[in-house]
Design a protein around this motif. Sequence first.
Motif, PDB file in Angstrom:
ATOM      1  N   GLY A 116       0.768  -1.234   0.000  1.00 18.64           N
ATOM      2  CA  GLY A 116       0.000   0.000   0.000  1.00 18.64           C
ATOM      3  C   GLY A 116       0.798   1.281   0.000  1.00 18.64           C
ATOM      4  O   GLY A 116       0.228   2.351  -0.145  1.00 18.64           O
ATOM      5  N   ALA A 117       2.104   1.216   0.164  1.00 19.01           N
ATOM      6  CA  ALA A 117       2.932   2.423   0.219  1.00 19.01           C
ATOM      7  C   ALA A 117       3.516   2.693  -1.168  1.00 19.01           C
ATOM      8  O   ALA A 117       4.671   2.403  -1.434  1.00 19.01           O
ATOM      9  CB  ALA A 117       4.037   2.270   1.256  1.00 19.01           C
ATOM     10  N   ASP A 118       2.697   3.253  -2.057  1.00 23.78           N
ATOM     11  CA  ASP A 118       3.191   3.582  -3.392  1.00 23.78           C
ATOM     12  C   ASP A 118       4.107   4.796  -3.362  1.00 23.78           C
ATOM     13  O   ASP A 118       5.077   4.877  -4.115  1.00 23.78           O
ATOM     14  CB  ASP A 118       2.011   3.842  -4.338  1.00 23.78           C
ATOM     15  N   VAL A 119       3.792   5.762  -2.506  1.00 27.63           N
ATOM     16  CA  VAL A 119       4.614   6.959  -2.329  1.00 27.63           C
ATOM     17  C   VAL A 119       4.788   7.193  -0.832  1.00 27.63           C
ATOM     18  O   VAL A 119       3.813   7.182  -0.081  1.00 27.63           O
ATOM     19  CB  VAL A 119       3.969   8.202  -2.977  1.00 27.63           C
ATOM     20  N   VAL A 120       6.018   7.395  -0.418  1.00 27.95           N
ATOM     21  CA  VAL A 120       6.327   7.706   0.981  1.00 27.95           C
ATOM     22  C   VAL A 120       7.104   9.013   0.999  1.00 27.95           C
ATOM     23  O   VAL A 120       7.992   9.226   0.170  1.00 27.95           O
ATOM     24  CB  VAL A 120       7.152   6.580   1.644  1.00 27.95           C
ATOM     25  N   GLN A 148      -9.840  -1.234   2.960  1.00 32.63           N
ATOM     26  CA  GLN A 148      -9.551  -2.054   4.141  1.00 32.63           C
ATOM     27  C   GLN A 148      -8.096  -2.494   4.158  1.00 32.63           C
ATOM     28  O   GLN A 148      -7.429  -2.444   5.197  1.00 32.63           O
ATOM     29  CB  GLN A 148     -10.475  -3.267   4.162  1.00 32.63           C
ATOM     30  N   LYS A 149      -7.589  -2.923   2.999  1.00 34.48           N
ATOM     31  CA  LYS A 149      -6.188  -3.354   2.938  1.00 34.48           C
ATOM     32  C   LYS A 149      -5.244  -2.207   3.272  1.00 34.48           C
ATOM     33  O   LYS A 149      -4.260  -2.383   3.989  1.00 34.48           O
ATOM     34  CB  LYS A 149      -5.882  -3.893   1.540  1.00 34.48           C
ATOM     35  N   PHE A 150      -5.547  -1.028   2.734  1.00 33.85           N
ATOM     36  CA  PHE A 150      -4.662   0.117   2.981  1.00 33.85           C
ATOM     37  C   PHE A 150      -4.696   0.538   4.446  1.00 33.85           C
ATOM     38  O   PHE A 150      -3.654   0.826   5.048  1.00 33.85           O
ATOM     39  CB  PHE A 150      -5.068   1.284   2.086  1.00 33.85           C
ATOM     40  N   TRP A 155      -1.212   2.374   8.956  1.00 36.74           N
ATOM     41  CA  TRP A 155      -0.917   2.756  10.328  1.00 36.74           C
ATOM     42  C   TRP A 155       0.001   1.758  11.024  1.00 36.74           C
ATOM     43  O   TRP A 155       0.953   2.161  11.725  1.00 36.74           O
ATOM     44  CB  TRP A 155      -2.216   2.884  11.125  1.00 36.74           C
ATOM     45  N   LEU A 156      -0.261   0.471  10.833  1.00 34.05           N
ATOM     46  CA  LEU A 156       0.486  -0.538  11.582  1.00 34.05           C
ATOM     47  C   LEU A 156       1.839  -0.850  10.955  1.00 34.05           C
ATOM     48  O   LEU A 156       2.871  -0.834  11.638  1.00 34.05           O
ATOM     49  CB  LEU A 156      -0.346  -1.822  11.694  1.00 34.05           C
ATOM     50  N   HIS A 157       1.847  -1.140   9.652  1.00 31.23           N
ATOM     51  CA  HIS A 157       3.100  -1.563   9.004  1.00 31.23           C
ATOM     52  C   HIS A 157       3.992  -0.379   8.657  1.00 31.23           C
ATOM     53  O   HIS A 157       5.197  -0.399   8.925  1.00 31.23           O
ATOM     54  CB  HIS A 157       2.788  -2.375   7.745  1.00 31.23           C
ATOM     55  N   HIS A 158       3.408   0.661   8.050  1.00 31.65           N
ATOM     56  CA  HIS A 158       4.223   1.781   7.573  1.00 31.65           C
ATOM     57  C   HIS A 158       4.357   2.917   8.583  1.00 31.65           C
ATOM     58  O   HIS A 158       5.095   3.874   8.323  1.00 31.65           O
ATOM     59  CB  HIS A 158       3.621   2.334   6.268  1.00 31.65           C
TER      60      HIS A 158
END
Length: 227
Positions: A116-120, A148-150, A155-158
């Motif tokens: 889900g992190a296409d741009v950071v 839902q996936k994003f 919040w948790l992974h990224h």
Amino acid sequence: MAVRRRRQDRRNAALGSGALALVLLVAFWSQVWPYLAGLAVLSGLGAAAWWLWRSDRLIRAGDRRWRGEDAVRAGHRSLADVDAMSWQEFERYVAGLCRRDGCTDVVVSGKSGDLGADVVATLPDGRRLVVQCKHYAPHRYVPSGDMQKFVGTAWLHHRADVAVFAATCPFSRAALDLAVQQGVLAVHRDLLGVWNTGTPLQAMLPLNGMGQGDRAHRRRWRNTYRA
């Protein structure tokens, strides 16, 4: 003659004063040279500080000019141009909008499996920004499953401080409601147009959940882009 004599007298006086100063400098060199050396060092430091200040001004002015020109180019870019992009180009386009708005450390994943992190990026106030990009046909809707996936990864992974879901189409009602509940900024097609024409990302945060219109508006939207 009197004027010429006075000028000659002034020149002689100046030469005499210069010669006297030179004699005194030679005579007392051992006492005055540390002060002269210090003065030279201070003058050099002052010149270096001025050069750094001037260079910083020029760099900042160039950066402001580049951002202004980029904003103009973005304003001239239509959503039809965005629709014609590939999904990789759309991710780079979104990254460019983030840079325009003052974000730093902007990174585009450009690959699948990025969770889900296409741009950071880092927002101007130091917060961590994570953006999910979906380049869908304009008549489609972002389903709640995508949101839902994003939500589960932003919040948790990224460890996002600000999470944004940018799409080239509207969001389903369930997806939009979930975004509002979870604090994800849902940049649907209408908000994307606003962002494209110069409104900074930070100014759009209070608009989350708004702008897609009523059911009749959405029906006209689908019919327009399906035609």
